[in-house]
Design an enzyme around this catalytic site. Structure first.
Site, PDB file in Angstrom:
ATOM      1  N   TYR A 272       0.807  -1.222   0.000  1.00  0.00           N
ATOM      2  CA  TYR A 272       0.000   0.000   0.000  1.00  0.00           C
ATOM      3  C   TYR A 272       0.843   1.275   0.000  1.00  0.00           C
ATOM      4  CZ  TYR A 272      -4.540  -2.181   0.788  1.00  0.00           C
ATOM      5  OH  TYR A 272      -5.705  -2.893   0.660  1.00  0.00           O
TER       6      TYR A 272
ATOM      7  N   LYS B  63       1.635 -13.855   6.023  1.00  0.00           N
ATOM      8  CA  LYS B  63       1.790 -14.914   5.006  1.00  0.00           C
ATOM      9  C   LYS B  63       3.284 -15.241   4.878  1.00  0.00           C
ATOM     10  CE  LYS B  63      -0.553 -16.617   2.194  1.00  0.00           C
ATOM     11  NZ  LYS B  63      -1.088 -18.002   2.210  1.00  0.00           N
TER      12      LYS B  63
ATOM     13  N   ASP C 206      -4.592 -16.807   5.693  1.00  0.00           N
ATOM     14  CA  ASP C 206      -5.764 -17.561   5.203  1.00  0.00           C
ATOM     15  C   ASP C 206      -6.356 -18.413   6.323  1.00  0.00           C
ATOM     16  OD1 ASP C 206      -3.209 -18.527   4.756  1.00  0.00           O
ATOM     17  OD2 ASP C 206      -3.824 -20.000   3.290  1.00  0.00           O
TER      18      ASP C 206
ATOM     19  N   ASP D  74      -6.409  -4.839   5.987  1.00  0.00           N
ATOM     20  CA  ASP D  74      -7.548  -4.319   5.235  1.00  0.00           C
ATOM     21  C   ASP D  74      -8.617  -5.405   5.071  1.00  0.00           C
ATOM     22  OD1 ASP D  74      -9.006  -2.511   3.863  1.00  0.00           O
ATOM     23  OD2 ASP D  74      -7.711  -2.379   2.116  1.00  0.00           O
TER      24      ASP D  74
END
Ligand code: NAD
Length: 422
Positions: free
Chosen positions: A149, A220, A286, A310
């Site tokens: 971002y 992740k 996830d 987000d």
């Protein structure tokens, strides 16, 4: 009348009559700001009589600022937030072609508001898609300044893109990883040790101060080892080196398990929980999205990077009734700067109709009261809102989802909460 909030030796010094700059915001900003302020004023009065009062000071941004000054975000507004440390804002329309990418991003960058804090809790009576929404009580610490971002992107076909690609291929020896070199665009993902540490430090401090049981580092790192994987490792390093005996990390658990066996590791974890230590653990993003739905009670404070944060914010908000009622804040815990804000946009489709739900801005105001240490006033709003929702007296967004509910306009809803405060 009214005094400035100050930061001394890392502590916020809040006068009894603090000046609070506020941005009304565009679209429904005009509809929700006054009602939300009236509720906050009523709660402060109920808690402290006339000895404490918020002194509201309007500062301009967005359309209102553009009309008055020709500038969407006047320097005076930025200066006012800097001068008074703590402020609140309604939603701002992203100007089209005004030279500023987003007013919200500009505010966050100027004041280096590195934490985006989103507490997620359920209010009895609010419709939810999950079976046990009362088990949802999570606090998201989303890093606000880094990650994909940060805005380092190279568009397909651009000269810079070709330069960047050539550099990757010729200088860095990247070859097979770029599957379609003729038609690729790029984004760069900066994740720093400094940026990760200040975010995780704030999250752990928050958990300790509020006696919350755990901090989950969400990442992740299984795929992006040097960015998201490093975030996790830096988080554990910081927890162990800076917070010592106040925390027990999953990494320490695994070490005991490897050295002394499963039984001893489980015993150490149980003892840590009993003695009130904050448990620091980590989860792959996830798996977290799944686990937060299945076992929401296993997660309390969540510390994560910008993009993960987000996605997570919206999923968790949906579990308790949607972003229409979710509050948020952008904070720099080192400088004390904090801007509390409605998390939804300007809702141009319902602006001026009396349909807007003021809860997101109002609950952001409640977060502000907590940040100031005015917890009694914050509790009054929580109780009164819960009472109002449980009586099924709601604005049109929730009315459509609730059976036999009474429809209230924005101001009627706020007035109802004020009546319940009294
Ligand atoms: P939006 O949040 O304004 O609207 C999405 C939907 O939710 C609409 O149907 C709207 O009516 C409804 N809604 C939003 N807030 C509501 C409330 N308080 N009560 C009842 N219903 C509500 O999102 P959008 O349409 O994508 O964005 C509109 C504008 O807002 C854009 O210019 C965007 O850039 C801006 N925006 C600003 C912020 C911010 O200032 N923090 C955040 C998001 C979007």
């Amino acid at each position: 009348m009214g005094e400035k909030i100050k930061l001394e030796n890392g502590r916020l010094i809040v006068p009894d009559h603090p000046i609070i700059p506020f941005i009304q915001g565009d679209g429904i900003g005009k509809d929700i700001t006054k009602p939300a302020q009236s509720v906050l004023d009523a709660a402060v009065e109920k808690a402290y009589g006339s000895s404490r009062k918020l002194i509201w000071k309007e500062v301009l941004a967005g359309q209102k600022a553009f009309k008055a000054t020709g500038n969407y975000l006047p320097q005076e507004t930025l200066d006012s937030f800097k001068e008074h440390l703590v402020g609140i804002k309604g939603p701002l329309e992203t100007p089209v072609g005004g030279g500023i990418r987003s007013l919200n991003v500009a505010l966050r960058q100027t004041l280096d508001l590195y934490v985006c804090l989103r507490p997620v809790r359920w209010f009895k009576g609010v419709p939810s898609p999950v079976r046990y929404p009362s088990m949802v009580d999570m606090h998201i610490f989303r890093e606000n300044t880094e990650d994909i971002y940060a805005g380092i992107e190279f568009e397909i076909g651009d000269e810079k893109t070709k330069k960047f690609q050539d550099f990757l291929i010729n200088e860095m020896g990247i070859s097979t990883q770029i599957r379609f070199p003729e038609s690729s665009a790029y984004g760069v993902k900066p994740i720093s040790k400094d940026g990760s540490e200040r975010l995780v430090r704030s999250a752990i401090q928050y958990a300790i101060t509020r006696h919350l049981p755990s901090v989950t580092l969400v990442h992740k790192g299984n795929i992006m080892k040097f960015t998201e994987g490093a975030f996790k490792n830096w988080g554990y390093d910081l927890a162990e080196s800076e917070f010592g005996k106040q925390v027990f990390t999953w990494r320490q658990y695994q070490q005991i398990q490897a050295e002394k066996g499963q039984l001893d590791a489980s015993k150490a974890l149980e003892e840590a929980k009993k003695s009130g230590k904050v448990i620091i653990k980590d989860t792959i993003t996830d798996a977290f999205l799944q686990d937060s739905l299945l076992h929401p009670y296993d997660h309390s404070v969540i510390a994560t990077m910008n993009l993960n944060g987000d996605y997570i914010s919206d999923q968790l908000a949906a579990m308790v009734g949607g972003i229409g009622i979710s509050p948020g804040a952008n904070i720099n815990y080192q400088s004390g700067f904090a801007i509390f804000e409605a998390t939804h946009g300007t809702a141009p489709d319902i602006a001026g109709t009396g349909k807007a739900n003021p809860s997101s801005l109002l609950l952001s105001g409640v977060m502000m009261l907590e940040y100031l240490g005015w917890h009694e006033a914050a509790e009054h709003v929580f109780d009164a809102m819960e009472h109002t929702f449980s009586k099924r007296r709601v604005t049109s967004d929730l009315h459509t989802m609730m059976e036999s509910a009474t429809l209230l306009s924005t101001t009627e809803f706020a007035d109802e909460i004020i009546r319940n405060i009294h």
